[in-house]
Design a protein around this motif. Sequence first.
Motif, PDB file in Angstrom:
ATOM      1  N   GLY A   1      -8.862  14.827 -13.245  1.00 41.20           N
ATOM      2  CA  GLY A   1      -7.952  15.671 -12.471  1.00 41.20           C
ATOM      3  C   GLY A   1      -6.485  15.363 -12.733  1.00 41.20           C
ATOM      4  N   GLY A   2      -6.207  14.326 -13.525  1.00 40.92           N
ATOM      5  CA  GLY A   2      -4.824  13.982 -13.879  1.00 40.92           C
ATOM      6  C   GLY A   2      -4.060  13.396 -12.701  1.00 40.92           C
ATOM      7  N   LEU A   3      -2.754  13.302 -12.866  1.00 37.55           N
ATOM      8  CA  LEU A   3      -1.893  12.781 -11.793  1.00 37.55           C
ATOM      9  C   LEU A   3      -0.846  13.839 -11.457  1.00 37.55           C
ATOM     10  CD1 LEU A   3      -1.234   9.120 -13.020  1.00 37.55           C
ATOM     11  CD2 LEU A   3      -2.570   9.791 -11.013  1.00 37.55           C
ATOM     12  N   GLN A   4      -0.506  13.928 -10.167  1.00 35.23           N
ATOM     13  CA  GLN A   4       0.529  14.859  -9.735  1.00 35.23           C
ATOM     14  C   GLN A   4       1.743  14.065  -9.249  1.00 35.23           C
ATOM     15  OE1 GLN A   4      -2.914  15.558  -8.733  1.00 35.23           O
ATOM     16  NE2 GLN A   4      -2.793  16.762 -10.621  1.00 35.23           N
ATOM     17  N   ALA A   5       2.902  14.745  -9.174  1.00 33.73           N
ATOM     18  CA  ALA A   5       4.106  14.096  -8.637  1.00 33.73           C
ATOM     19  C   ALA A   5       3.765  13.535  -7.258  1.00 33.73           C
ATOM     20  CB  ALA A   5       5.239  15.105  -8.551  1.00 33.73           C
ATOM     21  N   GLY A   6       4.221  12.329  -6.989  1.00 30.43           N
ATOM     22  CA  GLY A   6       3.973  11.696  -5.693  1.00 30.43           C
ATOM     23  C   GLY A   6       2.761  10.780  -5.685  1.00 30.43           C
ATOM     24  N   ASP A   7       1.889  10.898  -6.697  1.00 31.79           N
ATOM     25  CA  ASP A   7       0.710  10.019  -6.760  1.00 31.79           C
ATOM     26  C   ASP A   7       1.121   8.572  -7.027  1.00 31.79           C
ATOM     27  OD1 ASP A   7      -1.235  11.893  -6.243  1.00 31.79           O
ATOM     28  OD2 ASP A   7      -1.701  12.281  -8.352  1.00 31.79           O
ATOM     29  N   HIS A   8       0.314   7.644  -6.471  1.00 31.84           N
ATOM     30  CA  HIS A   8       0.563   6.218  -6.697  1.00 31.84           C
ATOM     31  C   HIS A   8      -0.222   5.709  -7.902  1.00 31.84           C
ATOM     32  CE1 HIS A   8       1.782   6.254  -2.377  1.00 31.84           C
ATOM     33  NE2 HIS A   8       2.676   5.413  -2.852  1.00 31.84           N
ATOM     34  N   VAL A   9       0.427   4.883  -8.721  1.00 32.56           N
ATOM     35  CA  VAL A   9      -0.267   4.152  -9.789  1.00 32.56           C
ATOM     36  C   VAL A   9       0.169   2.688  -9.681  1.00 32.56           C
ATOM     37  CG1 VAL A   9      -0.179   6.184 -11.294  1.00 32.56           C
ATOM     38  CG2 VAL A   9       1.504   4.375 -11.609  1.00 32.56           C
ATOM     39  N   LEU A  10      -0.704   1.785 -10.116  1.00 28.87           N
ATOM     40  CA  LEU A  10      -0.358   0.358 -10.112  1.00 28.87           C
ATOM     41  C   LEU A  10      -0.162  -0.090 -11.548  1.00 28.87           C
ATOM     42  CD1 LEU A  10      -0.110  -2.422  -8.666  1.00 28.87           C
ATOM     43  CD2 LEU A  10      -2.612  -2.602  -8.780  1.00 28.87           C
ATOM     44  N   PHE A  11       0.964  -0.766 -11.834  1.00 26.61           N
ATOM     45  CA  PHE A  11       1.256  -1.209 -13.197  1.00 26.61           C
ATOM     46  C   PHE A  11       1.627  -2.692 -13.158  1.00 26.61           C
ATOM     47  CE2 PHE A  11       2.751  -1.507 -17.403  1.00 26.61           C
ATOM     48  CZ  PHE A  11       2.329  -0.376 -18.091  1.00 26.61           C
TER      49      PHE A  11
ATOM     50  N   VAL B   1      -1.231  -3.300  -1.961  1.00 23.32           N
ATOM     51  CA  VAL B   1      -1.361  -1.940  -2.499  1.00 23.32           C
ATOM     52  C   VAL B   1      -1.966  -1.027  -1.428  1.00 23.32           C
ATOM     53  CG1 VAL B   1      -2.618  -0.527  -4.204  1.00 23.32           C
ATOM     54  CG2 VAL B   1      -1.475  -2.643  -4.925  1.00 23.32           C
ATOM     55  N   ARG B   2      -2.969  -1.511  -0.702  1.00 18.79           N
ATOM     56  CA  ARG B   2      -3.588  -0.716   0.392  1.00 18.79           C
ATOM     57  C   ARG B   2      -2.531  -0.390   1.446  1.00 18.79           C
ATOM     58  NH1 ARG B   2      -8.453   1.530  -1.062  1.00 18.79           N
ATOM     59  NH2 ARG B   2      -9.166   0.162  -2.675  1.00 18.79           N
ATOM     60  N   GLU B   3      -1.692  -1.401   1.771  1.00 16.10           N
ATOM     61  CA  GLU B   3      -0.645  -1.207   2.786  1.00 16.10           C
ATOM     62  C   GLU B   3       0.316  -0.090   2.343  1.00 16.10           C
ATOM     63  OE1 GLU B   3       0.652  -5.256   3.996  1.00 16.10           O
ATOM     64  OE2 GLU B   3       2.631  -4.311   4.131  1.00 16.10           O
ATOM     65  N   ILE B   4       0.741  -0.171   1.079  1.00 16.35           N
ATOM     66  CA  ILE B   4       1.715   0.799   0.563  1.00 16.35           C
ATOM     67  C   ILE B   4       1.117   2.212   0.522  1.00 16.35           C
ATOM     68  CG2 ILE B   4       2.968   1.493  -1.549  1.00 16.35           C
ATOM     69  CD1 ILE B   4       3.260  -1.599  -2.132  1.00 16.35           C
ATOM     70  N   THR B   5      -0.176   2.311   0.236  1.00 13.11           N
ATOM     71  CA  THR B   5      -0.810   3.634   0.051  1.00 13.11           C
ATOM     72  C   THR B   5      -1.527   4.110   1.323  1.00 13.11           C
ATOM     73  OG1 THR B   5      -2.799   2.576  -0.856  1.00 13.11           O
ATOM     74  CG2 THR B   5      -1.149   3.306  -2.445  1.00 13.11           C
TER      75      THR B   5
ATOM     76  N   LYS C   1      -5.420   4.052   1.188  1.00 12.69           N
ATOM     77  CA  LYS C   1      -6.169   4.872   0.212  1.00 12.69           C
ATOM     78  C   LYS C   1      -6.450   4.179  -1.117  1.00 12.69           C
ATOM     79  CE  LYS C   1      -4.357   9.414   1.505  1.00 12.69           C
ATOM     80  NZ  LYS C   1      -3.207  10.244   1.165  1.00 12.69           N
ATOM     81  N   GLY C   2      -5.521   3.353  -1.569  1.00 10.89           N
ATOM     82  CA  GLY C   2      -5.620   2.801  -2.924  1.00 10.89           C
ATOM     83  C   GLY C   2      -4.976   3.749  -3.927  1.00 10.89           C
ATOM     84  N   VAL C   3      -4.918   3.302  -5.181  1.00 10.03           N
ATOM     85  CA  VAL C   3      -4.243   4.088  -6.225  1.00 10.03           C
ATOM     86  C   VAL C   3      -5.264   4.832  -7.089  1.00 10.03           C
ATOM     87  CG1 VAL C   3      -2.192   2.612  -6.363  1.00 10.03           C
ATOM     88  CG2 VAL C   3      -4.184   2.061  -7.770  1.00 10.03           C
ATOM     89  N   LYS C   4      -4.794   5.879  -7.764  1.00 11.32           N
ATOM     90  CA  LYS C   4      -5.699   6.655  -8.633  1.00 11.32           C
ATOM     91  C   LYS C   4      -5.918   5.983  -9.978  1.00 11.32           C
ATOM     92  CE  LYS C   4      -5.018  11.249  -6.738  1.00 11.32           C
ATOM     93  NZ  LYS C   4      -4.573  12.631  -7.009  1.00 11.32           N
ATOM     94  N   VAL C   5      -4.971   5.131 -10.395  1.00 10.61           N
ATOM     95  CA  VAL C   5      -5.122   4.447 -11.679  1.00 10.61           C
ATOM     96  C   VAL C   5      -4.387   3.106 -11.661  1.00 10.61           C
ATOM     97  CG1 VAL C   5      -3.242   5.818 -12.689  1.00 10.61           C
ATOM     98  CG2 VAL C   5      -4.804   4.665 -14.209  1.00 10.61           C
ATOM     99  N   VAL C   6      -4.988   2.118 -12.304  1.00 14.97           N
ATOM    100  CA  VAL C   6      -4.340   0.811 -12.502  1.00 14.97           C
ATOM    101  C   VAL C   6      -4.204   0.581 -14.003  1.00 14.97           C
ATOM    102  CG1 VAL C   6      -4.459  -1.689 -12.153  1.00 14.97           C
ATOM    103  CG2 VAL C   6      -5.443  -0.159 -10.445  1.00 14.97           C
ATOM    104  N   TYR C   7      -2.995   0.231 -14.452  1.00 18.21           N
ATOM    105  CA  TYR C   7      -2.755  -0.157 -15.844  1.00 18.21           C
ATOM    106  C   TYR C   7      -2.601  -1.675 -15.866  1.00 18.21           C
ATOM    107  CZ  TYR C   7      -1.893   4.831 -16.423  1.00 18.21           C
ATOM    108  OH  TYR C   7      -2.028   6.203 -16.435  1.00 18.21           O
TER     109      TYR C   7
ATOM    110  N   ALA D   1      -8.601   3.723  -5.489  1.00 22.09           N
ATOM    111  CA  ALA D   1      -9.228   4.720  -4.610  1.00 22.09           C
ATOM    112  C   ALA D   1     -10.570   5.124  -5.232  1.00 22.09           C
ATOM    113  CB  ALA D   1      -8.307   5.940  -4.512  1.00 22.09           C
ATOM    114  N   PRO D   2     -11.489   5.721  -4.463  1.00 23.93           N
ATOM    115  CA  PRO D   2     -12.739   6.224  -5.040  1.00 23.93           C
ATOM    116  C   PRO D   2     -12.450   7.144  -6.237  1.00 23.93           C
ATOM    117  CG  PRO D   2     -12.823   6.370  -2.659  1.00 23.93           C
ATOM    118  CD  PRO D   2     -11.428   5.934  -3.004  1.00 23.93           C
ATOM    119  N   PHE D   3     -13.282   7.052  -7.265  1.00 23.62           N
ATOM    120  CA  PHE D   3     -13.146   7.796  -8.531  1.00 23.62           C
ATOM    121  C   PHE D   3     -11.920   7.354  -9.339  1.00 23.62           C
ATOM    122  CE2 PHE D   3     -15.120  10.738  -5.427  1.00 23.62           C
ATOM    123  CZ  PHE D   3     -16.407  10.757  -5.959  1.00 23.62           C
TER     124      PHE D   3
END
Length: 330
Positions: free
Chosen positions: A140-150, A206-210, A213-219, A235-237
């Motif tokens: 589903g990709g990422l949209q503006a505003g989505d969280h990622v962990l790097f 990360v849970r606190e910040i989101t 929910k958690g993040v959609k992707v971790v790099y 996050a799930p998926f």
Amino acid sequence: MSIEKVIRVAQAGGPELMRFEEVEVGKPGPGEVRIRHHACGVNYIDVYQRSGVYPLPMPLNLGMEASGVIEAVGEGVTHLAAGDRACYASQPPGAYSTARVLPARSVFKLPAAIGFDTAAALIFKGLTAQYLLRKTLPAGGLQAGDHVLFHAAAGGVGLIACQWAKALGWQLIATAGSDEKCALALENGAAHAINYRREKNFAAKVREITGGKGVKVVYDAVGADTFEGSIDSLAPFGLMVSYGNASGVVPPVQVGMLAAKGSLYLTRPTLFTHIATRESAQAMADDLFSFVESGAIQPNIGRRYALADAAQAHRDLESRATTGSSVLFV
Ligand SMILES: NC(=O)c1ccc[n+]([C@@H]2O[C@H](COP(=O)([O-])OP(=O)(O)OC[C@H]3O[C@@H](n4cnc5c(N)ncnc54)[C@H](OP(=O)(O)O)[C@@H]3O)[C@@H](O)[C@H]2O)c1
């Protein structure tokens, strides 16, 4: 044929084994170019190759990234000509040198606005950020505003990723090993920063910040030390991108864990698959150069060394003393 200088090792081991030696460099063969270097980038992969984490035949010339001027092109090379300013991220290693011959496939003509030092600080790390942020995405990709962990966000790849994520409108949560490094990640576009040497449970942060929910992707290129916390930050998926091992190689994974943690996806990519064809490599470089030319991405050169001092550049990188990119001047 000319006599050139190269940094090489005769066997795998520490930086003390790196020698500045003379080699003969000849004419380019079919599909190759000969380039005279102005600057060479230092990458963590150079450390893995030198130390034997990634085993390669010895003796080994080091370095995967450089910029300079094309001196000659071999048969069949049409995208470059003698006199062109160019840069590359390429196999085989050998970029820590005054001049060399290498395959032309991932050698790129340098846009007029990009200088040699910027190019040497940018091309290997920037192409890595390109395939991570533009091509290695959750369903589903990422949209503006989505969280990622790097992770290691104040490093060479990391600061480019912070800038690129900001340009894409994402909320990048950076981790880094000191408060100064966290501040640098924030200055470069990260939305949040966690000092993971102090906050050992970065997944809870990360849970606190989101909002839980958690993040959609971790790099994650830190590897052994962060893998488990990265999984717990998703996050799930969600997509776990394990692309390096600065703290050690990730131990074998129980595949069933991915189900238990929320139907997660796991990938272990390398830049070399992405730049394996000339078309793919050039498309990625064009995307990167367009963000640099627009000013959205400005590589940070944290440290500069003479080519002969490459061993010190390795010591500094391995001791976590650097930020941004380190460049060797020829
Ligand atoms: N798979 C690929 O295609 C690909 C391509 C390019 C790079 N990479 C990987 O991406 C990562 C970043 O590369 P880079 O060249 O830009 O290096 P870098 O991020 O400038 O340097 C590595 C950073 O890793 C962090 N780190 C955490 N634990 C460490 C430890 N035990 N020892 C050393 N460093 C540790 C440090 O930052 P903190 O102090 O902030 O923790 C250090 O500054 C590397 O792991 C590299 O192998 C992978």
